[in-house]
Design an enzyme around this catalytic site. Structure first.
Site, PDB file in Angstrom:
ATOM      1  N   ARG A  26      32.726 -62.638 105.347  1.00  0.00           N
ATOM      2  CA  ARG A  26      33.469 -63.573 104.501  1.00  0.00           C
ATOM      3  C   ARG A  26      32.954 -65.009 104.679  1.00  0.00           C
ATOM      4  O   ARG A  26      32.640 -65.426 105.785  1.00  0.00           O
ATOM      5  CB  ARG A  26      34.971 -63.473 104.787  1.00  0.00           C
ATOM      6  CG  ARG A  26      35.479 -62.086 104.430  1.00  0.00           C
ATOM      7  CD  ARG A  26      36.952 -61.893 104.687  1.00  0.00           C
ATOM      8  NE  ARG A  26      37.775 -62.589 103.713  1.00  0.00           N
ATOM      9  CZ  ARG A  26      39.091 -62.434 103.625  1.00  0.00           C
ATOM     10  NH1 ARG A  26      39.720 -61.619 104.458  1.00  0.00           N
ATOM     11  NH2 ARG A  26      39.792 -63.085 102.725  1.00  0.00           N
ATOM     12  N   ASP A  36      46.339 -62.364  94.912  1.00  0.00           N
ATOM     13  CA  ASP A  36      46.414 -61.152  95.730  1.00  0.00           C
ATOM     14  C   ASP A  36      47.029 -59.974  94.979  1.00  0.00           C
ATOM     15  O   ASP A  36      46.918 -58.827  95.422  1.00  0.00           O
ATOM     16  CB  ASP A  36      47.219 -61.417  97.005  1.00  0.00           C
ATOM     17  CG  ASP A  36      46.434 -62.254  98.008  1.00  0.00           C
ATOM     18  OD1 ASP A  36      45.192 -62.260  97.935  1.00  0.00           O
ATOM     19  OD2 ASP A  36      47.065 -62.906  98.859  1.00  0.00           O
ATOM     20  N   LYS A  42      37.216 -61.445  99.037  1.00  0.00           N
ATOM     21  CA  LYS A  42      38.388 -60.998  99.796  1.00  0.00           C
ATOM     22  C   LYS A  42      37.925 -59.938 100.807  1.00  0.00           C
ATOM     23  O   LYS A  42      36.754 -59.848 101.136  1.00  0.00           O
ATOM     24  CB  LYS A  42      39.453 -60.464  98.834  1.00  0.00           C
ATOM     25  CG  LYS A  42      40.074 -61.537  97.946  1.00  0.00           C
ATOM     26  CD  LYS A  42      41.017 -62.437  98.727  1.00  0.00           C
ATOM     27  CE  LYS A  42      41.762 -63.409  97.850  1.00  0.00           C
ATOM     28  NZ  LYS A  42      42.724 -64.226  98.621  1.00  0.00           N
ATOM     29  N   ARG A  70      36.998 -57.167  95.384  1.00  0.00           N
ATOM     30  CA  ARG A  70      38.113 -56.478  94.721  1.00  0.00           C
ATOM     31  C   ARG A  70      37.872 -56.250  93.237  1.00  0.00           C
ATOM     32  O   ARG A  70      38.454 -55.334  92.656  1.00  0.00           O
ATOM     33  CB  ARG A  70      39.422 -57.255  94.950  1.00  0.00           C
ATOM     34  CG  ARG A  70      39.937 -57.104  96.375  1.00  0.00           C
ATOM     35  CD  ARG A  70      41.244 -57.831  96.613  1.00  0.00           C
ATOM     36  NE  ARG A  70      41.708 -57.602  97.986  1.00  0.00           N
ATOM     37  CZ  ARG A  70      42.621 -58.331  98.594  1.00  0.00           C
ATOM     38  NH1 ARG A  70      43.179 -59.349  97.957  1.00  0.00           N
ATOM     39  NH2 ARG A  70      42.991 -58.056  99.835  1.00  0.00           N
TER      40      ARG A  70
END
Length: 428
Positions: free
Chosen positions: A120, A314, A341, A345
């Site tokens: 990340r 989210d 994330k 995603r």
């Protein structure tokens, strides 16, 4: 793991676990405050337990009972050097906010995490903190964890225009600003969740918020508090969608947090024609919470973009599932943040739901979803991402024949250890 399939009529009431963002921050503020902080309805899931573990390693006494977490605050100056690296597991919130908290301490720290954390991007936090005088770097000089923080740096104020809409980056800068000389000014790109700002006030500090501009002074002291964490709207989202798309359903979700920076999914559900009612809203220890009731609904496609995206970032995986059961096309854009994330995603949602019969096209910054499509049995994976895993279980409820096998179901415990039990509790 075989998921629960072919279910109609999810009926009943549940209380979702405590808000993940607020649970993290309650420990952090409890630690940097002076005196005792008592936290109720804390999220006892992997990510937040990792934050407790990190602060214990930094010399903070934290007691855990069945009902409460009790933090004996040390103030910023009472934090002590850990015996070894701080391992924060899968928690992006913990690593990024800890970078801000530890940037101004007088000792060195190494923070590391699991394989997902190691991928990340951390420059978004490191660069502004370095601008304030912090000394830190990633592995082999990169932006990736492990992050090494060199202590004994004097932090200075700055004025910063955020290039990305990120509550984690904003919060890291705020924590550093609390240790800096003078007043730091932050200009947000778009409004993001503001739990950190509200907790500063709750713990006796001062912060100015005017539209997208935040002003915070250094050298503040905080006092321990008692607080009850409301239910996590991001966890409630899975049951909101389950109630809307599973025939014959009516679900009541109690004590759900209603912070306006987090309730974008409510707006989208209403845009799509869904039945969602909020009742009994009240402020519990300064936090807005209420009961959310959803019923099976006929849905239509919509467009989701712009400044609503940070209010539901989210929830996009499960909103995408919702869109597969709506008539017409749903377009989600301005959501490139989803690519960094726990997994990408955008790709994960499209790949796994398409395996089950959905018609989803991934784009650079979102998804195009053509509905309404029936869903069928398939072997799917969570990619080790809790929100993908939970979304796929809600999708499986619509599968009439065959089994849906989920790889890496344990990821769900990052934010919702009792998720599968709560699903079963609603089955007729």
């Amino acid at each position: 793991m075989k998921l629960i399939t072919n279910k109609q009529g999810l009926v009943g009431a549940i209380t979702v676990p405590g808000d993940k963002s607020m649970s993290h921050r309650s420990i952090m503020f409890g630690a940097i405050a002076e005196g005792k902080t008592v936290i109720r309805h804390f999220l006892r899931a992997d990510d937040c337990l990792g934050t407790i573990k990190a602060f214990k390693a930094l010399g903070v006494k934290i007691e855990e009972t069945d009902e409460e977490i009790i933090v004996h605050g040390t103030g910023f100056d009472g934090l002590k050097q850990a015996d070894g690296p701080l391992d924060i597991g899968n928690s992006g919130t913990t690593i990024r906010l800890m970078m801000g908290i530890l940037a101004g301490r007088d000792f060195d720290t190494v923070i590391l995490g699991d394989e997902s954390i190691a991928k990340r991007p951390m420059n978004r936090v490191m660069l502004p903190l370095q601008q304030m005088g912090a000394k830190m770097h990633g592995k082999d000089g990169s932006e990736f964890a492990p992050i090494t923080i060199t202590g004994k740096q004097s932090l200075k104020r700055m004025e910063y225009h955020m290039p990305v809409a990120s509550a984690q980056v904003k919060s890291a800068i705020i924590f550093a600003a609390l240790q800096a000389e003078g007043e730091t000014i932050i200009h947000e790109k778009e409004k993001t969740r503001d739990h950190t700002e509200h907790m500063i006030r709750q713990f006796g500090g001062e912060i100015e918020m005017d539209g997208l501009t935040i002003r915070v002074k250094g050298g503040q002291k905080f006092t321990g508090q008692e607080m009850t964490v409301p239910g996590d709207v991001s966890s409630a989202a899975f049951f909101i969608v389950a109630g809307l798309i599973t025939p014959g359903s009516e679900i009541e979700l109690t004590h759900v947090g209603l912070n306006p920076t987090r309730t974008g999914i409510f707006d989208v559900v209403k845009q799509m024609g869904g039945s969602l009612v909020v009742k009994d809203s009240s402020r519990s220890t300064g936090k807005l919470a209420g009961t959310v009731v959803v019923k099976t609904s006929k849905l239509k496609g919509t467009e989701i973009d712009g400044d609503i995206i940070p209010r539901l970032i989210d929830e996009i995986p499960v909103i995408a599932l919702l869109a597969t059961q709506a008539e017409g096309t749903t377009i989600i854009k301005d959501a490139a943040e989803l690519k960094v994330k726990e997994t990408n995603r955008i790709d994960a949602v499209a790949t796994e739901l398409n395996k089950m019969g959905a018609d989803i096209t991934p784009t650079e910054d979102g998804l195009i979803i053509h509905g309404k499509t029936p869903l069928h049995a398939a072997n799917v994976t969570s990619y080790g991402d809790h929100r993908i895993g939970m979304m796929l279980q809600i999708a499986a409820l619509l599968v009439e024949e065959g089994d849906v096998e989920l790889e890496r179901p344990e990821a769900v415990s990052v934010s919702y250890p009792t998720f599968f039990e709560d699903i079963r509790s609603l089955l007729k």
